[in-house]
Design a protein around this motif. Structure first.
Motif, PDB file in Angstrom:
ATOM      1  N   GLU A  70       0.831  -1.211   0.000  1.00 45.01           N
ATOM      2  CA  GLU A  70       0.000   0.000   0.000  1.00 45.01           C
ATOM      3  C   GLU A  70       0.867   1.263   0.000  1.00 45.01           C
ATOM      4  OE1 GLU A  70      -3.082   0.372   2.848  1.00 45.01           O
ATOM      5  OE2 GLU A  70      -4.359  -1.103   1.854  1.00 45.01           O
ATOM      6  N   LEU A  71       1.932   1.238   0.788  1.00 42.14           N
ATOM      7  CA  LEU A  71       2.824   2.391   0.818  1.00 42.14           C
ATOM      8  C   LEU A  71       3.481   2.591  -0.540  1.00 42.14           C
ATOM      9  CD1 LEU A  71       4.589   2.046   4.289  1.00 42.14           C
ATOM     10  CD2 LEU A  71       3.031   3.855   3.567  1.00 42.14           C
ATOM     11  N   HIS A  72       3.906   1.485  -1.135  1.00 44.79           N
ATOM     12  CA  HIS A  72       4.536   1.567  -2.448  1.00 44.79           C
ATOM     13  C   HIS A  72       3.568   2.144  -3.480  1.00 44.79           C
ATOM     14  CE1 HIS A  72       6.895   0.628  -5.956  1.00 44.79           C
ATOM     15  NE2 HIS A  72       5.893  -0.068  -6.449  1.00 44.79           N
ATOM     16  N   GLU A  73       2.330   1.671  -3.462  1.00 47.01           N
ATOM     17  CA  GLU A  73       1.325   2.166  -4.401  1.00 47.01           C
ATOM     18  C   GLU A  73       1.104   3.666  -4.212  1.00 47.01           C
ATOM     19  OE1 GLU A  73      -3.436   1.607  -5.423  1.00 47.01           O
ATOM     20  OE2 GLU A  73      -2.415   0.168  -4.139  1.00 47.01           O
ATOM     21  N   PHE A  74       1.051   4.096  -2.952  1.00 45.57           N
ATOM     22  CA  PHE A  74       0.855   5.518  -2.683  1.00 45.57           C
ATOM     23  C   PHE A  74       2.037   6.336  -3.177  1.00 45.57           C
ATOM     24  CE2 PHE A  74       1.206   9.380  -0.230  1.00 45.57           C
ATOM     25  CZ  PHE A  74      -0.099   9.866  -0.230  1.00 45.57           C
ATOM     26  N   ILE A  75       3.253   5.863  -2.910  1.00 46.66           N
ATOM     27  CA  ILE A  75       4.443   6.614  -3.314  1.00 46.66           C
ATOM     28  C   ILE A  75       4.537   6.693  -4.838  1.00 46.66           C
ATOM     29  CG2 ILE A  75       6.967   6.616  -3.295  1.00 46.66           C
ATOM     30  CD1 ILE A  75       6.816   5.430  -0.470  1.00 46.66           C
ATOM     31  N   TYR A 106       7.818  15.070   1.516  1.00 44.97           N
ATOM     32  CA  TYR A 106       6.812  14.040   1.787  1.00 44.97           C
ATOM     33  C   TYR A 106       7.251  13.124   2.923  1.00 44.97           C
ATOM     34  CZ  TYR A 106       4.496   9.555   1.382  1.00 44.97           C
ATOM     35  OH  TYR A 106       3.847   8.391   1.687  1.00 44.97           O
ATOM     36  N   MET A 107       8.509  12.684   2.895  1.00 43.51           N
ATOM     37  CA  MET A 107       8.993  11.730   3.903  1.00 43.51           C
ATOM     38  C   MET A 107       9.183  12.376   5.266  1.00 43.51           C
ATOM     39  SD  MET A 107      11.597   9.426   1.587  1.00 43.51           S
ATOM     40  CE  MET A 107      11.801   8.134   2.830  1.00 43.51           C
ATOM     41  N   LEU A 108       9.358  13.694   5.306  1.00 41.37           N
ATOM     42  CA  LEU A 108       9.435  14.382   6.592  1.00 41.37           C
ATOM     43  C   LEU A 108       8.063  14.551   7.223  1.00 41.37           C
ATOM     44  CD1 LEU A 108      12.043  17.209   5.853  1.00 41.37           C
ATOM     45  CD2 LEU A 108      12.407  15.116   7.181  1.00 41.37           C
ATOM     46  N   VAL A 109       7.060  14.753   6.386  1.00 36.32           N
ATOM     47  CA  VAL A 109       5.696  14.934   6.895  1.00 36.32           C
ATOM     48  C   VAL A 109       5.036  13.591   7.184  1.00 36.32           C
ATOM     49  CG1 VAL A 109       3.386  15.795   6.320  1.00 36.32           C
ATOM     50  CG2 VAL A 109       5.405  17.150   5.747  1.00 36.32           C
ATOM     51  N   PHE A 110       5.225  12.631   6.280  1.00 38.02           N
ATOM     52  CA  PHE A 110       4.661  11.285   6.451  1.00 38.02           C
ATOM     53  C   PHE A 110       5.805  10.319   6.733  1.00 38.02           C
ATOM     54  CE2 PHE A 110       1.717  13.503   3.541  1.00 38.02           C
ATOM     55  CZ  PHE A 110       0.594  13.506   4.359  1.00 38.02           C
ATOM     56  N   MET A 169      18.592   9.434   4.553  1.00 39.89           N
ATOM     57  CA  MET A 169      19.338   9.853   5.743  1.00 39.89           C
ATOM     58  C   MET A 169      18.654  11.038   6.432  1.00 39.89           C
ATOM     59  SD  MET A 169      23.351  11.000   5.974  1.00 39.89           S
ATOM     60  CE  MET A 169      23.123  12.313   4.763  1.00 39.89           C
ATOM     61  N   TYR A 170      18.288  12.045   5.654  1.00 38.78           N
ATOM     62  CA  TYR A 170      17.624  13.214   6.235  1.00 38.78           C
ATOM     63  C   TYR A 170      16.227  12.862   6.765  1.00 38.78           C
ATOM     64  CZ  TYR A 170      20.937  16.953   5.160  1.00 38.78           C
ATOM     65  OH  TYR A 170      22.022  17.794   5.159  1.00 38.78           O
ATOM     66  N   ALA A 171      15.513  11.995   6.040  1.00 40.38           N
ATOM     67  CA  ALA A 171      14.173  11.603   6.481  1.00 40.38           C
ATOM     68  C   ALA A 171      14.242  10.791   7.766  1.00 40.38           C
ATOM     69  CB  ALA A 171      13.474  10.807   5.382  1.00 40.38           C
ATOM     70  N   HIS A 172      15.167   9.839   7.811  1.00 43.94           N
ATOM     71  CA  HIS A 172      15.255   8.965   8.990  1.00 43.94           C
ATOM     72  C   HIS A 172      15.745   9.736  10.214  1.00 43.94           C
ATOM     73  CE1 HIS A 172      17.128   5.711  11.529  1.00 43.94           C
ATOM     74  NE2 HIS A 172      15.883   5.314  11.404  1.00 43.94           N
ATOM     75  N   ALA A 173      16.669  10.654  10.023  1.00 40.52           N
ATOM     76  CA  ALA A 173      17.163  11.435  11.155  1.00 40.52           C
ATOM     77  C   ALA A 173      16.028  12.213  11.816  1.00 40.52           C
ATOM     78  CB  ALA A 173      18.262  12.390  10.695  1.00 40.52           C
ATOM     79  N   ALA A 174      15.173  12.825  11.003  1.00 40.97           N
ATOM     80  CA  ALA A 174      14.063  13.600  11.558  1.00 40.97           C
ATOM     81  C   ALA A 174      13.053  12.710  12.266  1.00 40.97           C
ATOM     82  CB  ALA A 174      13.373  14.386  10.451  1.00 40.97           C
ATOM     83  N   ALA A 175      12.852  11.485  11.748  1.00 37.31           N
ATOM     84  CA  ALA A 175      11.866  10.575  12.327  1.00 37.31           C
ATOM     85  C   ALA A 175      12.363   9.913  13.607  1.00 37.31           C
ATOM     86  CB  ALA A 175      11.481   9.503  11.306  1.00 37.31           C
ATOM     87  N   GLU A 238      -0.677   8.232   6.466  1.00 35.84           N
ATOM     88  CA  GLU A 238      -0.536   8.521   7.893  1.00 35.84           C
ATOM     89  C   GLU A 238      -1.429   9.695   8.221  1.00 35.84           C
ATOM     90  OE1 GLU A 238       3.197   9.261  10.966  1.00 35.84           O
ATOM     91  OE2 GLU A 238       3.486   9.184   8.831  1.00 35.84           O
ATOM     92  N   GLU A 239      -2.017   9.697   9.368  1.00 32.17           N
ATOM     93  CA  GLU A 239      -2.836  10.839   9.774  1.00 32.17           C
ATOM     94  C   GLU A 239      -1.941  12.020  10.121  1.00 32.17           C
ATOM     95  OE1 GLU A 239      -6.181   9.027   8.790  1.00 32.17           O
ATOM     96  OE2 GLU A 239      -6.137  11.037   9.680  1.00 32.17           O
TER      97      GLU A 239
END
Length: 239
Positions: A70-75, A106-110, A169-175, A238-239
């Motif tokens: 589902e995530l893949h389809e959305f992306i 997108y990856m920072l928000v979701f 790297m930037y997305a994972h660091a923020a999460a 994600e909500e």
């Protein structure tokens, strides 16, 4: 109610149940990690019976695969929207710059995709292989952007995996390091969204220098959220 309507309602109810199960499981996998989550945990959070989960999915691994799909389809749909909104008249480096900014935003928000990817790394290889293996069509698109950029700007040559690594790297660091993110800019603000924007701008500055982007193509958004496109008639991951 006739038989046909009853059948349609039953099918709709079944799909809603499956959606509830996947949403509950995704939250648990992100919070606790795949290994620590049981089918019983998922059934309790989703408010459905253990047997119903097994009926729809069979196993915890199959639930994880369904979430990944589902995530893949959305992306894939999101990448298509990014491309549709991308100016085709600007230079190739600007197109690649715009794509990287929109994907990181997108990856920072979701955060769910990068959280699940990080958890898959800690688990059995099959989970990570499944997650990565489902992204071939996205990779083909990115390879096209990278190839066009490298052909037009050989002096600023970039490898696709270097690019992907910087986004992840930037997305994972923020999460995963949110408290440290807030502490980094604590002398300026106590607002997490503002800290997230500062974090994003570090990436934007790095990519602008690396891709040799003229200042006229750069902008400072008021928030990371404003860089994320909405998908019409879709449910975000994600909500």
């Amino acid at each position: 109610m006739n038989v046909k309507k009853q059948g349609r309602r039953s099918a709709e109810d079944a799909e809603q149940t499956k959606s509830d199960i996947l949403e509950a499981a995704a939250e648990l996998f992100c919070e606790l990690g795949f290994e620590r989550v049981s089918l019983r945990n998922i059934s309790d959070k989703a408010g459905v019976s253990h047997s119903l989960i097994r009926h729809h999915f069979g196993s915890k691994e199959e639930i994880w695969h369904a979430i990944s799909d589902e995530l893949h389809e959305f992306i894939v749909r999101y990448v298509a929207v990014v491309y549709q909104n991308m100016s085709k008249t600007v230079p190739a480096n600007v197109q690649l710059f715009e794509f990287t900014k929109r994907m990181l935003a997108y990856m920072l928000v979701f955060k769910r995709p990068v959280q699940l990817m990080a958890d898959a790394v800690r688990q059995e290889d099959a989970l990570l292989d499944y997650f990565i293996g489902s992204s071939d069509d996205i990779e083909s698109f990115v390879e096209g952007l990278v190839s066009a950029h490298n052909a037009a700007f050989p002096e600023a040559h970039i490898r696709m995996w270097d690019l992907k690594w910087q986004i992840v790297m930037y997305a994972h660091a923020a999460a995963s390091l949110t408290p440290f993110l807030k502490e980094t800019w604590s002398d300026e603000t106590d607002d997490l969204n503002t800290c997230l924007l500062r974090h994003f701008m570090l990436f934007e500055q790095t990519m602008a220098a690396r891709l040799k982007i003229d200042n006229c193509y750069r902008s400072i958004p008021d928030s990371v959220e404003e860089l994320v496109y909405e998908l019409p008639d879709s449910v975000t991951s994600e909500e």
